[in-house]
Design a protein around this motif. Sequence first.
Motif, PDB file in Angstrom:
ATOM      1  N   PRO A  71      71.233  49.881  72.223  1.00 22.73           N
ATOM      2  CA  PRO A  71      69.971  50.621  72.375  1.00 22.73           C
ATOM      3  C   PRO A  71      70.191  52.118  72.169  1.00 22.73           C
ATOM      4  O   PRO A  71      71.232  52.649  72.526  1.00 22.73           O
ATOM      5  CB  PRO A  71      69.551  50.339  73.815  1.00 22.73           C
ATOM      6  N   ASP A  72      69.222  52.768  71.571  1.00 26.40           N
ATOM      7  CA  ASP A  72      69.340  54.213  71.393  1.00 26.40           C
ATOM      8  C   ASP A  72      68.074  54.905  71.878  1.00 26.40           C
ATOM      9  O   ASP A  72      67.016  54.297  72.019  1.00 26.40           O
ATOM     10  CB  ASP A  72      69.651  54.584  69.941  1.00 26.40           C
ATOM     11  N   THR A  73      68.208  56.179  72.149  1.00 25.74           N
ATOM     12  CA  THR A  73      67.133  56.965  72.738  1.00 25.74           C
ATOM     13  C   THR A  73      65.912  57.041  71.836  1.00 25.74           C
ATOM     14  O   THR A  73      64.778  56.968  72.318  1.00 25.74           O
ATOM     15  CB  THR A  73      67.636  58.388  73.038  1.00 25.74           C
ATOM     16  N   ALA A  74      66.107  57.173  70.539  1.00 24.60           N
ATOM     17  CA  ALA A  74      64.985  57.344  69.619  1.00 24.60           C
ATOM     18  C   ALA A  74      64.061  56.129  69.648  1.00 24.60           C
ATOM     19  O   ALA A  74      62.837  56.271  69.738  1.00 24.60           O
ATOM     20  CB  ALA A  74      65.495  57.586  68.205  1.00 24.60           C
ATOM     21  N   ARG A  75      64.618  54.945  69.577  1.00 22.73           N
ATOM     22  CA  ARG A  75      63.794  53.738  69.544  1.00 22.73           C
ATOM     23  C   ARG A  75      63.139  53.465  70.897  1.00 22.73           C
ATOM     24  O   ARG A  75      61.988  53.033  70.958  1.00 22.73           O
ATOM     25  CB  ARG A  75      64.621  52.557  69.078  1.00 22.73           C
ATOM     26  N   ALA A  79      59.096  53.494  71.493  1.00 26.96           N
ATOM     27  CA  ALA A  79      58.407  52.361  72.107  1.00 26.96           C
ATOM     28  C   ALA A  79      57.574  52.815  73.300  1.00 26.96           C
ATOM     29  O   ALA A  79      56.432  52.366  73.476  1.00 26.96           O
ATOM     30  CB  ALA A  79      59.420  51.302  72.533  1.00 26.96           C
ATOM     31  N   LEU A  80      58.120  53.710  74.109  1.00 25.18           N
ATOM     32  CA  LEU A  80      57.372  54.219  75.262  1.00 25.18           C
ATOM     33  C   LEU A  80      56.154  55.042  74.829  1.00 25.18           C
ATOM     34  O   LEU A  80      55.071  54.911  75.405  1.00 25.18           O
ATOM     35  CB  LEU A  80      58.283  55.048  76.156  1.00 25.18           C
ATOM     36  N   VAL A  81      56.320  55.884  73.805  1.00 28.42           N
ATOM     37  CA  VAL A  81      55.196  56.678  73.298  1.00 28.42           C
ATOM     38  C   VAL A  81      54.123  55.762  72.714  1.00 28.42           C
ATOM     39  O   VAL A  81      52.925  55.964  72.935  1.00 28.42           O
ATOM     40  CB  VAL A  81      55.679  57.714  72.259  1.00 28.42           C
ATOM     41  N   THR A  82      54.535  54.739  71.988  1.00 27.42           N
ATOM     42  CA  THR A  82      53.581  53.786  71.424  1.00 27.42           C
ATOM     43  C   THR A  82      52.794  53.089  72.520  1.00 27.42           C
ATOM     44  O   THR A  82      51.565  52.981  72.447  1.00 27.42           O
ATOM     45  CB  THR A  82      54.318  52.738  70.565  1.00 27.42           C
ATOM     46  N   ALA A  83      53.493  52.598  73.542  1.00 28.54           N
ATOM     47  CA  ALA A  83      52.819  51.907  74.641  1.00 28.54           C
ATOM     48  C   ALA A  83      51.885  52.841  75.398  1.00 28.54           C
ATOM     49  O   ALA A  83      50.742  52.476  75.713  1.00 28.54           O
ATOM     50  CB  ALA A  83      53.851  51.306  75.587  1.00 28.54           C
ATOM     51  N   MET A  96      50.317  53.221  66.736  1.00 28.10           N
ATOM     52  CA  MET A  96      51.318  52.998  65.691  1.00 28.10           C
ATOM     53  C   MET A  96      51.795  54.319  65.085  1.00 28.10           C
ATOM     54  O   MET A  96      53.000  54.527  64.894  1.00 28.10           O
ATOM     55  CB  MET A  96      50.741  52.090  64.597  1.00 28.10           C
ATOM     56  N   PHE A  97      50.851  55.212  64.799  1.00 30.27           N
ATOM     57  CA  PHE A  97      51.236  56.500  64.208  1.00 30.27           C
ATOM     58  C   PHE A  97      52.007  57.371  65.200  1.00 30.27           C
ATOM     59  O   PHE A  97      52.952  58.060  64.816  1.00 30.27           O
ATOM     60  CB  PHE A  97      50.013  57.239  63.674  1.00 30.27           C
ATOM     61  N   ALA A  98      51.620  57.336  66.454  1.00 39.28           N
ATOM     62  CA  ALA A  98      52.347  58.119  67.459  1.00 39.28           C
ATOM     63  C   ALA A  98      53.779  57.597  67.614  1.00 39.28           C
ATOM     64  O   ALA A  98      54.732  58.377  67.674  1.00 39.28           O
ATOM     65  CB  ALA A  98      51.619  58.068  68.796  1.00 39.28           C
ATOM     66  N   GLY A  99      53.939  56.283  67.665  1.00 39.32           N
ATOM     67  CA  GLY A  99      55.281  55.704  67.782  1.00 39.32           C
ATOM     68  C   GLY A  99      56.127  55.954  66.552  1.00 39.32           C
ATOM     69  O   GLY A  99      57.305  56.305  66.651  1.00 39.32           O
ATOM     70  N   ALA A 100      55.522  55.795  65.375  1.00 39.05           N
ATOM     71  CA  ALA A 100      56.265  56.032  64.127  1.00 39.05           C
ATOM     72  C   ALA A 100      56.658  57.492  64.007  1.00 39.05           C
ATOM     73  O   ALA A 100      57.782  57.812  63.600  1.00 39.05           O
ATOM     74  CB  ALA A 100      55.429  55.597  62.927  1.00 39.05           C
ATOM     75  N   GLY A 101      55.739  58.394  64.363  1.00 36.57           N
ATOM     76  CA  GLY A 101      56.060  59.823  64.313  1.00 36.57           C
ATOM     77  C   GLY A 101      57.166  60.190  65.276  1.00 36.57           C
ATOM     78  O   GLY A 101      58.065  60.971  64.949  1.00 36.57           O
ATOM     79  N   THR A 102      57.123  59.620  66.463  1.00 30.67           N
ATOM     80  CA  THR A 102      58.173  59.875  67.456  1.00 30.67           C
ATOM     81  C   THR A 102      59.517  59.361  66.958  1.00 30.67           C
ATOM     82  O   THR A 102      60.534  60.065  67.048  1.00 30.67           O
ATOM     83  CB  THR A 102      57.816  59.207  68.792  1.00 30.67           C
ATOM     84  N   LEU A 103      59.534  58.150  66.432  1.00 28.49           N
ATOM     85  CA  LEU A 103      60.788  57.584  65.920  1.00 28.49           C
ATOM     86  C   LEU A 103      61.333  58.443  64.786  1.00 28.49           C
ATOM     87  O   LEU A 103      62.520  58.783  64.766  1.00 28.49           O
ATOM     88  CB  LEU A 103      60.575  56.144  65.446  1.00 28.49           C
ATOM     89  N   TRP A 104      60.479  58.788  63.842  1.00 25.32           N
ATOM     90  CA  TRP A 104      60.922  59.591  62.709  1.00 25.32           C
ATOM     91  C   TRP A 104      61.463  60.946  63.173  1.00 25.32           C
ATOM     92  O   TRP A 104      62.520  61.383  62.731  1.00 25.32           O
ATOM     93  CB  TRP A 104      59.768  59.787  61.730  1.00 25.32           C
ATOM     94  N   LEU A 106      62.618  61.887  66.159  1.00 26.65           N
ATOM     95  CA  LEU A 106      63.861  61.800  66.945  1.00 26.65           C
ATOM     96  C   LEU A 106      65.046  61.396  66.080  1.00 26.65           C
ATOM     97  O   LEU A 106      66.162  61.882  66.278  1.00 26.65           O
ATOM     98  CB  LEU A 106      63.677  60.839  68.105  1.00 26.65           C
ATOM     99  N   LEU A 107      64.827  60.512  65.107  1.00 25.55           N
ATOM    100  CA  LEU A 107      65.925  60.156  64.200  1.00 25.55           C
ATOM    101  C   LEU A 107      66.320  61.359  63.352  1.00 25.55           C
ATOM    102  O   LEU A 107      67.499  61.562  63.051  1.00 25.55           O
ATOM    103  CB  LEU A 107      65.540  58.969  63.330  1.00 25.55           C
ATOM    104  N   TYR A 108      65.336  62.167  62.937  1.00 25.78           N
ATOM    105  CA  TYR A 108      65.629  63.370  62.151  1.00 25.78           C
ATOM    106  C   TYR A 108      66.399  64.398  62.994  1.00 25.78           C
ATOM    107  O   TYR A 108      67.364  64.995  62.515  1.00 25.78           O
ATOM    108  CB  TYR A 108      64.323  63.966  61.638  1.00 25.78           C
ATOM    109  N   LEU A 109      65.976  64.575  64.240  1.00 23.75           N
ATOM    110  CA  LEU A 109      66.620  65.585  65.108  1.00 23.75           C
ATOM    111  C   LEU A 109      68.009  65.166  65.565  1.00 23.75           C
ATOM    112  O   LEU A 109      68.875  66.021  65.744  1.00 23.75           O
ATOM    113  CB  LEU A 109      65.730  65.857  66.319  1.00 23.75           C
ATOM    114  N   THR A 110      68.214  63.880  65.789  1.00 21.18           N
ATOM    115  CA  THR A 110      69.504  63.418  66.294  1.00 21.18           C
ATOM    116  C   THR A 110      70.478  63.031  65.187  1.00 21.18           C
ATOM    117  O   THR A 110      71.630  62.718  65.458  1.00 21.18           O
ATOM    118  CB  THR A 110      69.326  62.228  67.249  1.00 21.18           C
ATOM    119  N   GLY A 111      70.021  63.031  63.972  1.00 22.00           N
ATOM    120  CA  GLY A 111      70.921  62.742  62.861  1.00 22.00           C
ATOM    121  C   GLY A 111      70.848  61.366  62.459  1.00 22.00           C
ATOM    122  O   GLY A 111      71.294  60.441  62.224  1.00 22.00           O
TER     123      GLY A 111
END
Length: 111
Positions: A71-75, A79-83, A96-104, A106-111
Amino acid sequence: MNAQFDPVTLWTVIIGMAVGSFALRFVFIGLVGDRPLPAWILRHLRYTAVAIIPALVAPLVVWPPATGGAPDTARLAAALVTAATGYATRNVLAAMFAGAGTLWALLYLTG
């Protein structure tokens, strides 16, 4: 890696899946399709989509293949933001857009 399958086994599985799929659909459409369903069945069928979506998404959040199953923090955050967004807005697209934006993000910021 090419896997070799016995043609008889392959076609047996394909035909078996086709017969099973047809039988499952026939039970609902052919046998029950022209009769009204009892109220208790209709009440339970309302929750089918609500149960299936989390069942499909949860393994991808808890054991994501992209991280080798860890498990990683971004996903988890996505999931929490989506819910939370879905609960607050009652809007599927917003969630869906809020969760996708959050995932994108966080993945961009964390590498």
